[in-house]
Design a protein around this motif. Structure first.
Motif, PDB file in Angstrom:
ATOM      1  N   ASP A 266       1.877 -16.782  12.523  1.00 43.26           N
ATOM      2  CA  ASP A 266       2.387 -17.683  13.367  1.00 43.26           C
ATOM      3  C   ASP A 266       1.836 -18.687  13.429  1.00 43.26           C
ATOM      4  OD1 ASP A 266       3.966 -15.058  13.536  1.00 43.26           O
ATOM      5  OD2 ASP A 266       3.103 -14.814  15.666  1.00 43.26           O
ATOM      6  N   GLN A 267       0.579 -18.980  13.594  1.00 41.30           N
ATOM      7  CA  GLN A 267       0.213 -20.536  13.397  1.00 41.30           C
ATOM      8  C   GLN A 267       0.574 -21.389  12.336  1.00 41.30           C
ATOM      9  OE1 GLN A 267      -4.257 -21.297  15.011  1.00 41.30           O
ATOM     10  NE2 GLN A 267      -3.956 -23.744  14.672  1.00 41.30           N
ATOM     11  N   ALA A 268       0.078 -20.625  11.373  1.00 38.15           N
ATOM     12  CA  ALA A 268      -0.118 -20.836  10.252  1.00 38.15           C
ATOM     13  C   ALA A 268       1.799 -21.707   9.620  1.00 38.15           C
ATOM     14  CB  ALA A 268       0.225 -20.500   9.211  1.00 38.15           C
ATOM     15  N   GLN A 269       2.710 -20.196   9.979  1.00 39.77           N
ATOM     16  CA  GLN A 269       4.112 -20.963   9.753  1.00 39.77           C
ATOM     17  C   GLN A 269       4.312 -22.125  10.665  1.00 39.77           C
ATOM     18  OE1 GLN A 269       6.120 -17.132  10.550  1.00 39.77           O
ATOM     19  NE2 GLN A 269       6.107 -16.310   8.568  1.00 39.77           N
ATOM     20  N   ARG A 270       4.173 -22.426  12.214  1.00 43.26           N
ATOM     21  CA  ARG A 270       4.296 -23.117  12.694  1.00 43.26           C
ATOM     22  C   ARG A 270       4.754 -24.549  12.478  1.00 43.26           C
ATOM     23  NH1 ARG A 270       3.458 -20.212  16.925  1.00 43.26           N
ATOM     24  NH2 ARG A 270       1.064 -20.849  17.721  1.00 43.26           N
TER      25      ARG A 270
END
Length: 536
Positions: A408-412
């Motif tokens: 999620d952090q990498a995508q965001r």
């Protein structure tokens, strides 16, 4: 910047049976009541299929000389004389040293009642040590360490008394314990390096010595706190509890108490028996293979009263069972072939072990062209190195993030997730071209790998342009000394020696950390110029 191990160590390399270092080790063991133990071996990449234990390459013995030291090593010059409470670290090269020349000394050291042994989860090390010595004909190896104190137990006890409640069951790493109790950063970068390769590098020797010596430092913190609390008055002594100070009638009426008294006396008697047995064992060996001529237990200085109290109240032992001496192999009789439908998925994971591209910051994908990475907990050290060369490198929001949190952090934030965990590659379908598995172990090599893989352009102007603490950017205009002092109030202490120098200070816009171009800065710049080969 984190404090590294605070002081230079007195390190002695032991690699031949007739070297002065062996003689010194024998003398130091008879004049030490406290030692710390650790071992290193070449890591096994597939532990589930191993049929033998790893061969230990290096044994570290950190010794603290007795406070009652009143003599010096024989035939030693004045320059090598030691003072009471001084610490020495011996690195015993088990690959070069004939094991039968050191076996008797180590075996006695492990069971000597006048030497308290410290370790950090040392049982596994003892199993591997015993296996290594048995493979060279030194039967029956090692089966016990007594008296022994595990650093994990010390940490839990300190936490329990500080928080006034039972310590968490969460297991802490040695690096974490050092940071909390000693305020130092114990780098574990070389833990998985090849310890069987000779010669060892200076960094490997320093790492190995610090890994053992820090146990003495942690014990010193423990001992100091016990002294402050009145010789550990709040802890019930399992051998000196009120229930044991009973009359004969009460003892006879309470069989559990009499058993505890009998067990306590038996342990004291067993120490005498072990010392006598060890002495006979040494005399039965050929004289050419013995480092010391008479029993270590008989020649060791008696343990002092304070240490004796700690041993009685908190001491334990490591006792290997027969089952501990057998490697635990996989229960599977053979490697099952994956179903036909899953074969393509396995091959798919192997494909993504190499970078496919393009990265999410690529202009063709609507990115801004600025490389951005997310380093998981396995490569946090790489994050600091990337920041030092001016690359945006974030770390997870949580100390123990789930795979979904990382994704999620990498995508965001449109980052490439850097990891050494092959299992994370299973989630590549969720964030296409945003996971890369780092192959190298050492931070400098990892940095070069990422630079080459993603074709990053590094210039000297970029070096030290990001905050190594939080990854933030610096303010555009440097601060004067007066402005820096004002900005640091109640937050950061600026050394007095900087006031007379005309220095410029830079402040992070995110965490407000202050930096200046001192010796540490220039050394770091030169380091990364060399690592990134910017002069070539």
């Amino acid at each position: 910047m984190d404090r590294v191990y605070p002081k230079p160590l007195n390190i002695h390399w032991v690699s031949t049976s007739n070297s002065p270092a062996v003689t010194l080790l024998s003398w130091v063991l008879t004049h030490s009541s406290l030692i710390a133990l650790d071992a290193e071996w070449k890591p096994i990449r597939c532990p589930t299929h191993q049929s033998t234990f790893p061969t230990v390459s290096l044994l570290q013995i950190a010794c603290k000389l007795s406070p009652r030291l009143d003599e010096y090593p024989p035939d030693s010059p004045t320059s090598t004389q030691f003072s009471p409470n001084e610490s020495l670290v011996f690195l015993v090269d088990l690959q070069s040293l004939p094991l039968n020349s050191i076996y008797g000394l180590l075996r006695e050291m492990f069971v000597c009642p006048d030497i308290l042994k410290l370790g950090f989860r040392f049982k596994q090390d003892l199993v591997y040590l015993s296996s290594t010595f048995c493979s060279q004909g030194c039967d029956p190896g090692f089966d016990r360490v007594e008296p022994f104190l595990d650093i994990t137990g010390i940490y839990n006890l300190l936490q329990q008394r500080q928080l006034r409640r039972r310590a968490s069951k969460e297991s802490k790493s040695l690096a974490t314990i050092c940071e909390e109790l000693l305020g130092i950063s114990l780098s574990k970068e070389l833990q998985c390096s090849d310890w069987s390769r000779r010669p060892l590098t200076d960094d490997q020797k320093t790492y190995a010595a610090a890994d053992a010596h820090c146990l003495l430092e942690i014990f010193a913190v423990f001992q100091t706190r016990l002294d402050k609390e009145g010789n550990s008055g709040h802890i019930v002594d399992k051998h000196d509890s009120p229930s044991l100070r009973l009359g004969l009638t009460e003892i006879l009426e309470k069989p559990t108490v009499s058993k505890r008294i009998l067990r306590n006396k038996f342990f004291e008697a067993s120490d005498i028996v072990k010392a006598a047995a060890a002495s006979k064992f040494l005399k039965s060996l050929p004289s050419t293979s013995i480092v010391v001529s008479d029993s270590l237990c008989r020649r060791t200085l008696p343990v002092d009263e304070i240490l004796l109290k700690i041993i009685r109240r908190h001491g334990s032992k490591i006792l290997l069972q027969e089952s501990d001496r057998k490697p635990r192999t996989s229960r599977k009789k053979g490697k099952k072939q994956p179903p036909l439908g899953l074969t393509s998925k396995v091959n798919h994971l192997e494909e993504f072990d190499d970078w496919q591209g393009p990265p999410p910051w690529d202009l063709s994908l609507g990115g801004d062209g600025c490389p951005k990475f997310l380093c998981d907990v396995m490569v946090e050290g790489l994050a600091k190195h990337l920041r030092c060369v001016g690359i945006d490198a974030a770390v997870p929001y949580f100390k123990k993030p789930e795979s979904r949190d990382l994704i999620d952090q990498a995508q965001r934030e449109k980052r490439v997730l850097l990891t050494r965990d092959a299992k994370l590659l299973r989630h590549e379908y969720l964030i296409k071209n945003q996971i890369y598995r780092v192959k190298n172990l050492l931070k400098n090599e990892q940095l070069l790998e990422v630079i080459e893989t993603f074709q990053l352009k590094i210039s000297e102007d970029q070096l030290m342009s990001r905050c190594t603490k939080c990854n933030g950017r610096f303010i555009q205009r440097p601060l004067t000394t007066e402005e820096a002092v004002e900005a640091a109030k109640g937050f950061q202490k600026i050394p007095d020696c900087l006031f007379d120098k005309n220095l410029e200070f830079w402040q992070c816009m995110e965490c407000n950390q202050l930096y200046w171009e001192g010796t540490q800065y220039h050394n770091a710049v030169q380091k990364f110029i060399n690592v990134c080969k910017l002069n070539e």
